[in-house]
Structure formats: structure tokens, C-alpha cells
Design a protein around this motif. Structure first.
Motif, PDB file in Angstrom:
ATOM      1  N   ARG A 178       9.634   5.348   4.907  1.00  0.00           N
ATOM      2  CA  ARG A 178       8.293   5.503   5.346  1.00  0.00           C
ATOM      3  C   ARG A 178       7.328   5.182   4.698  1.00  0.00           C
ATOM      4  NH1 ARG A 178       7.582  12.273   6.714  1.00  0.00           N
ATOM      5  NH2 ARG A 178       9.986  12.117   7.528  1.00  0.00           N
ATOM      6  N   SER A 179       7.574   4.756   3.580  1.00  0.00           N
ATOM      7  CA  SER A 179       6.428   4.273   1.912  1.00  0.00           C
ATOM      8  C   SER A 179       6.486   3.570   1.231  1.00  0.00           C
ATOM      9  CB  SER A 179       6.019   5.263   1.608  1.00  0.00           C
ATOM     10  OG  SER A 179       6.952   5.717   0.959  1.00  0.00           O
ATOM     11  N   CYS A 180       6.039   2.230   0.658  1.00  0.00           N
ATOM     12  CA  CYS A 180       6.137   1.439   0.086  1.00  0.00           C
ATOM     13  C   CYS A 180       4.915   0.570  -0.778  1.00  0.00           C
ATOM     14  CB  CYS A 180       6.804   0.321   0.950  1.00  0.00           C
ATOM     15  SG  CYS A 180       7.400  -1.422   0.585  1.00  0.00           S
ATOM     16  N   SER A 181       5.533   0.701  -2.022  1.00  0.00           N
ATOM     17  CA  SER A 181       3.412   0.072  -2.686  1.00  0.00           C
ATOM     18  C   SER A 181       5.132  -0.274  -3.937  1.00  0.00           C
ATOM     19  CB  SER A 181       3.290   1.643  -4.027  1.00  0.00           C
ATOM     20  OG  SER A 181       4.585   1.860  -4.558  1.00  0.00           O
ATOM     21  N   ALA A 182       4.764  -1.471  -4.366  1.00  0.00           N
ATOM     22  CA  ALA A 182       4.668  -1.731  -5.485  1.00  0.00           C
ATOM     23  C   ALA A 182       3.761  -2.439  -6.588  1.00  0.00           C
ATOM     24  CB  ALA A 182       4.947  -4.074  -5.135  1.00  0.00           C
ATOM     25  N   PHE A 183       4.042  -2.742  -7.934  1.00  0.00           N
ATOM     26  CA  PHE A 183       4.051  -3.534  -9.213  1.00  0.00           C
ATOM     27  C   PHE A 183       4.133  -4.506  -9.459  1.00  0.00           C
ATOM     28  CE2 PHE A 183       5.262   1.742 -10.008  1.00  0.00           C
ATOM     29  CZ  PHE A 183       4.279   1.684 -10.515  1.00  0.00           C
ATOM     30  N   PHE A 226       1.542  -1.175   2.168  1.00  0.00           N
ATOM     31  CA  PHE A 226       1.757  -1.020   1.570  1.00  0.00           C
ATOM     32  C   PHE A 226       0.380  -1.156   0.355  1.00  0.00           C
ATOM     33  CE2 PHE A 226       4.403  -4.025   3.699  1.00  0.00           C
ATOM     34  CZ  PHE A 226       5.534  -3.830   3.771  1.00  0.00           C
ATOM     35  N   LEU A 227       1.003  -0.837  -0.084  1.00  0.00           N
ATOM     36  CA  LEU A 227      -0.054  -0.330  -1.594  1.00  0.00           C
ATOM     37  C   LEU A 227       0.879  -1.463  -2.820  1.00  0.00           C
ATOM     38  CD1 LEU A 227      -1.981   1.104  -3.876  1.00  0.00           C
ATOM     39  CD2 LEU A 227      -0.161   2.856  -4.490  1.00  0.00           C
ATOM     40  N   ILE A 228      -0.393  -2.598  -2.817  1.00  0.00           N
ATOM     41  CA  ILE A 228       0.116  -3.221  -4.779  1.00  0.00           C
ATOM     42  C   ILE A 228      -0.633  -2.937  -5.044  1.00  0.00           C
ATOM     43  CG2 ILE A 228       0.581  -5.522  -5.390  1.00  0.00           C
ATOM     44  CD1 ILE A 228       1.681  -5.956  -2.376  1.00  0.00           C
ATOM     45  N   ASP A 229      -0.247  -2.740  -6.525  1.00  0.00           N
ATOM     46  CA  ASP A 229      -1.060  -2.488  -8.170  1.00  0.00           C
ATOM     47  C   ASP A 229      -0.883  -4.437  -8.621  1.00  0.00           C
ATOM     48  OD1 ASP A 229      -2.914  -0.501  -8.110  1.00  0.00           O
ATOM     49  OD2 ASP A 229      -1.379   0.539  -8.071  1.00  0.00           O
ATOM     50  N   GLN A 230      -1.976  -4.498  -9.044  1.00  0.00           N
ATOM     51  CA  GLN A 230      -1.716  -5.935  -9.681  1.00  0.00           C
ATOM     52  C   GLN A 230      -2.357  -5.994 -10.869  1.00  0.00           C
ATOM     53  OE1 GLN A 230       0.591  -8.309 -10.000  1.00  0.00           O
ATOM     54  NE2 GLN A 230      -0.203  -9.077 -11.689  1.00  0.00           N
ATOM     55  N   GLY A 231      -2.125  -6.628 -12.468  1.00  0.00           N
ATOM     56  CA  GLY A 231      -2.286  -6.728 -13.269  1.00  0.00           C
ATOM     57  C   GLY A 231      -3.552  -8.113 -13.222  1.00  0.00           C
ATOM     58  N   LYS A 232      -4.269  -7.938 -13.547  1.00  0.00           N
ATOM     59  CA  LYS A 232      -5.215  -9.437 -14.139  1.00  0.00           C
ATOM     60  C   LYS A 232      -4.123 -10.309 -15.297  1.00  0.00           C
ATOM     61  CE  LYS A 232      -9.338  -9.405 -11.316  1.00  0.00           C
ATOM     62  NZ  LYS A 232     -10.527  -8.932 -11.508  1.00  0.00           N
ATOM     63  N   ASP A 262      -0.137   7.175  -8.945  1.00  0.00           N
ATOM     64  CA  ASP A 262      -0.860   6.879  -7.853  1.00  0.00           C
ATOM     65  C   ASP A 262       0.342   6.520  -6.898  1.00  0.00           C
ATOM     66  OD1 ASP A 262      -3.173   7.383  -9.294  1.00  0.00           O
ATOM     67  OD2 ASP A 262      -4.253   4.868  -9.220  1.00  0.00           O
ATOM     68  N   HIS A 263       1.160   5.444  -7.541  1.00  0.00           N
ATOM     69  CA  HIS A 263       2.093   5.526  -6.805  1.00  0.00           C
ATOM     70  C   HIS A 263       3.045   7.101  -5.620  1.00  0.00           C
ATOM     71  CE1 HIS A 263       1.840   1.015  -6.879  1.00  0.00           C
ATOM     72  NE2 HIS A 263       1.209   1.433  -7.322  1.00  0.00           N
ATOM     73  N   HIS A 272       3.452   7.916  -2.075  1.00  0.00           N
ATOM     74  CA  HIS A 272       4.641   8.094  -1.657  1.00  0.00           C
ATOM     75  C   HIS A 272       4.838   9.821  -0.969  1.00  0.00           C
ATOM     76  CE1 HIS A 272       6.588   4.058  -2.093  1.00  0.00           C
ATOM     77  NE2 HIS A 272       5.490   4.007  -3.655  1.00  0.00           N
ATOM     78  N   ALA A 273       4.248  10.612  -1.990  1.00  0.00           N
ATOM     79  CA  ALA A 273       3.866  11.649  -1.535  1.00  0.00           C
ATOM     80  C   ALA A 273       3.984  12.255  -0.405  1.00  0.00           C
ATOM     81  CB  ALA A 273       4.017  12.853  -2.204  1.00  0.00           C
ATOM     82  N   GLU A 274       2.109  11.504  -0.098  1.00  0.00           N
ATOM     83  CA  GLU A 274       1.758  11.966   1.472  1.00  0.00           C
ATOM     84  C   GLU A 274       2.187  11.401   3.026  1.00  0.00           C
ATOM     85  OE1 GLU A 274      -2.342  10.300   0.549  1.00  0.00           O
ATOM     86  OE2 GLU A 274      -2.642  11.425  -1.017  1.00  0.00           O
ATOM     87  N   ARG A 275       3.306  10.035   2.129  1.00  0.00           N
ATOM     88  CA  ARG A 275       3.544   9.711   3.529  1.00  0.00           C
ATOM     89  C   ARG A 275       5.139  10.400   3.541  1.00  0.00           C
ATOM     90  NH1 ARG A 275       0.461   7.203   1.110  1.00  0.00           N
ATOM     91  NH2 ARG A 275      -1.856   5.885   2.532  1.00  0.00           N
ATOM     92  N   LEU A 276       5.295  11.244   2.770  1.00  0.00           N
ATOM     93  CA  LEU A 276       6.839  11.701   3.099  1.00  0.00           C
ATOM     94  C   LEU A 276       6.723  13.216   3.028  1.00  0.00           C
ATOM     95  CD1 LEU A 276       8.404  10.091  -0.224  1.00  0.00           C
ATOM     96  CD2 LEU A 276       8.397   9.588   2.689  1.00  0.00           C
TER      97      LEU A 276
END
Ligand SMILES: N[C@@H](CCC(=O)N[C@@H](CS)C(=O)NCC(=O)O)C(=O)O
Length: 277
Positions: free
Chosen positions: A165-170, A215-221, A267-268, A272-276
Motif C-alpha cells: 500500500r505504500s513505498c518510499s526510498a532514501f 512514491f516518497l523519495i528523499d535525496q541529499g544534494k 517522515d518515512h 507509511h503509517a498513514e497509508r497502512l
């Protein structure tokens, strides 16, 4: 199942376990955090896939997920990143291939195909095993990961949209079939036919019609792998006009390490918790 360790944390239990894997033909270790809520009722399960060179232990020790997982009532399972043991082929001097670098795919080429079946392991064998031994609600599953594990989480979600139901990535590797640090591994695991690589490439999967809601993606510059390995803008381009939602957050000054991951871990978990629910 062998219990390697169990420690009470935030009212729940952080455990490390091992079992004999048919998919990988070796003993596999994994970590499970069970929140206190799971004493009373089955809880949603969140799979965390780690990056190159990692075992189950890196995120367990440095990811700082337990306080929030405990609060939100999430079970967090952290598999290893490859098969292990003296009988498993490896490239000892290459951290981008072999042990610690399973890329969450099922290898088809010799000598890797005997053990390197991390796709089947993480999507079938381990979930079946975990659902037998822990109070998980398998109707509420989310998946996330870092770098190679972000690639794993995104490709697995895209191929199994009914299960997750949810997916995210660092800092995920969004297009491993063209990235410096994964092309040689894909060649060795999957052979020279690049059509076979597309099943393990988030951008290619989307181009080929795979869909997942968002999707949620966090990325460091300041991530040293950003330009040649990770390139989240390729995924941003791939999802345009597909209906796939993408929240891509680029963070000044953050690098590729667990200092970055642990900063955005809460945050991640909330995502997920909101979508689960
Ligand atoms: N060993 C590599 C770095 C590999 C690396 O950064 N791995 C990430 C995942 S892609 C990781 O999580 N490393 C383990 C850690 O930071 O605990 C190098 O020397 O450049």
C-alpha cells in the motif's frame, strides 16, 4: 527459526533471527522490530531493504526507526542484502558485486544463479516465513529502502501493486540498468540481454506500463553518488503523465550516509503509517 538476539526497546522487541533459505540456498539472517501494540493485535508490516555493503544490521544500528515505529505500531523487517556463507560465490575486492550486493533480483547466470535469488527471497520466502512467526497483518504492507535497497523497494512495489500500500526510498538507484555502479553487476547476474534487465529497473518498469499510486523519495544534494549512481530526476521524468504520484525532496548538505537516513526516518514511517491505517 534461530533466535540470534532479542532486546527490549521502546516497549517493543528488536530481534535478529536466521533461517535456512531455499531461494538463496544458504542460511539467511534478518531483523524484526515488533512494537508493543503487536502484543494485542496484528500490526502492519514495513519492509526495509538496505544498500550496497550492508547487512540487516546497518539500519538496525543507525537508522533510528524504533521510537517512531513503536509509537505508530509498525512491525519493521530488515532483510540481508545478499546470500551469505563460504559456499556462496563472491567477488572479494568488488563491493558492487556478490555478497552485500544482491540487487534484489533473481540471477540467471552462472555461478550466481544458485544463490543470488533475492527477489524471490524478499517477495515470497521471507514474507511467508515472517507471517508464520510474527503477528503481522499481511493486508497492510509497505516497503522502503536505501540506495540499492531503494531500487529494490521501488521495483518490488511496481511489480506488486496489489500487495503493497505504500513505498518510499532514501537516495534510490532509480535506473540501475544505466548507472555506473550497477551495470557490471546486472551483466554478471542477468547476462548481456538488456531486455531482461528492465524487470529490475524502476524507470524501465514505469516505461513498460507498471504502476504504483505514489512514491516518497528523499535525496541529499551532497551525496557523492547522486550524479552517476542515483539520479532521481530520471524517475521524475519517467512518471510524468503516468498518474504515478511522486514527492521528491532534495536536501541541501545531506550525504548518502545513515546520518541522512536517520534524519528523515520519522517522515518515512509516518508516510507509511498513514497509508497502512
Ligand atoms: N563502500 C562504499 C560505500 C558504500 C555505501 O555507501 N553503502 C551504503 C549503501 S549504498 C551504506 O549504507 N553503507 C553502510 C553504512 O553506511 O552503514 C565506498 O567505499 O564508497
Amino acid at each position: 527459526m534461530k533466535i540470534l538476539s532479542q532486546n527490549t526497546a521502546f516497549g517493543g522487541m528488536q530481534g535478529v533471527y536466521s533461517h535456512q533459505s531455499d531461494a538463496c540456498n544458504c542460511e539467511m539472517t534478518f531483523a524484526v522490530f515488533v512494537p508493543p501494540k503487536a502484543i494485542h493485535e496484528p500490526c502492519p508490516v514495513l519492509w526495509y531493504l538496505s544498500g550496497l555493503t550492508c547487512t540487516h544490521a546497518n539500519v538496525m544500528e543507525k537508522g533510528e526507526y524504533r521510537r517512531m515505529a513503536s509509537e505508530l505500531g509498525l512491525i519493521v523487517v530488515c532483510p540481508d542484502t545478499s546470500p551469505r556463507g563460504n559456499d556462496v560465490p563472491d567477488e572479494l575486492t568488488n563491493w558492487q558485486m556478490g555478497k552485500g550486493a544482491g540487487f534484489y533480483l533473481d540471477a540467471t547466470e552462472k555461478p550466481w544463479a544458485e544463490n543470488y535469488r533475492m527477489y524471490t527471497y524478499s517477495t515470497e520466502e521471507l514474507p511467508a516465513f515472517v507471517s508464520q512467526h510474527f503477528r503481522v497483518d499481511m493486508d497492510r504492507q509497505g516497503i522502503f529502502g536505501h540506495s540499492m535497497g531503494g531500487h529494490g523497494a521501488m521495483t518490488i512495489a511496481l511489480k506488486n501493486p496489489d500487495r503493497f500500500r505504500s513505498c518510499s526510498a532514501f537516495a534510490p538507484i532509480v535506473e540501475p540498468s544505466t548507472a555506473d555502479w550497477s551495470v557490471p553487476a546486472f551483466e554478471k547476474y542477468l547476462g548481456p540481454d538488456r531486455a531482461a534487465w528492465r524487470r529490475y529497473d524502476a524507470c524501465a518498469l514505469v516505461e513498460d506500463g507498471a504502476r504504483f499510486p505514489e512514491f516518497l523519495i528523499d535525496q541529499g544534494k551532497a551525496d557523492g553518488f547522486l550524479e552517476n549512481g542515483l539520479r532521481p530526476w530520471l524517475f521524475e521524468e519517467a512518471v510524468k503523465e503516468t498518474g504515478i504520484g511522486l514527492t521528491l525532496r532534495m536536501h541541501e548538505r545531506y550525504d548518502h550516509s545513515y546520518y541522512f537516513i536517520s534524519t528523515f526516518m520519522d517522515d518515512h514511517l509516518r508516510w507509511h503509517a498513514e497509508r497502512l491505517r
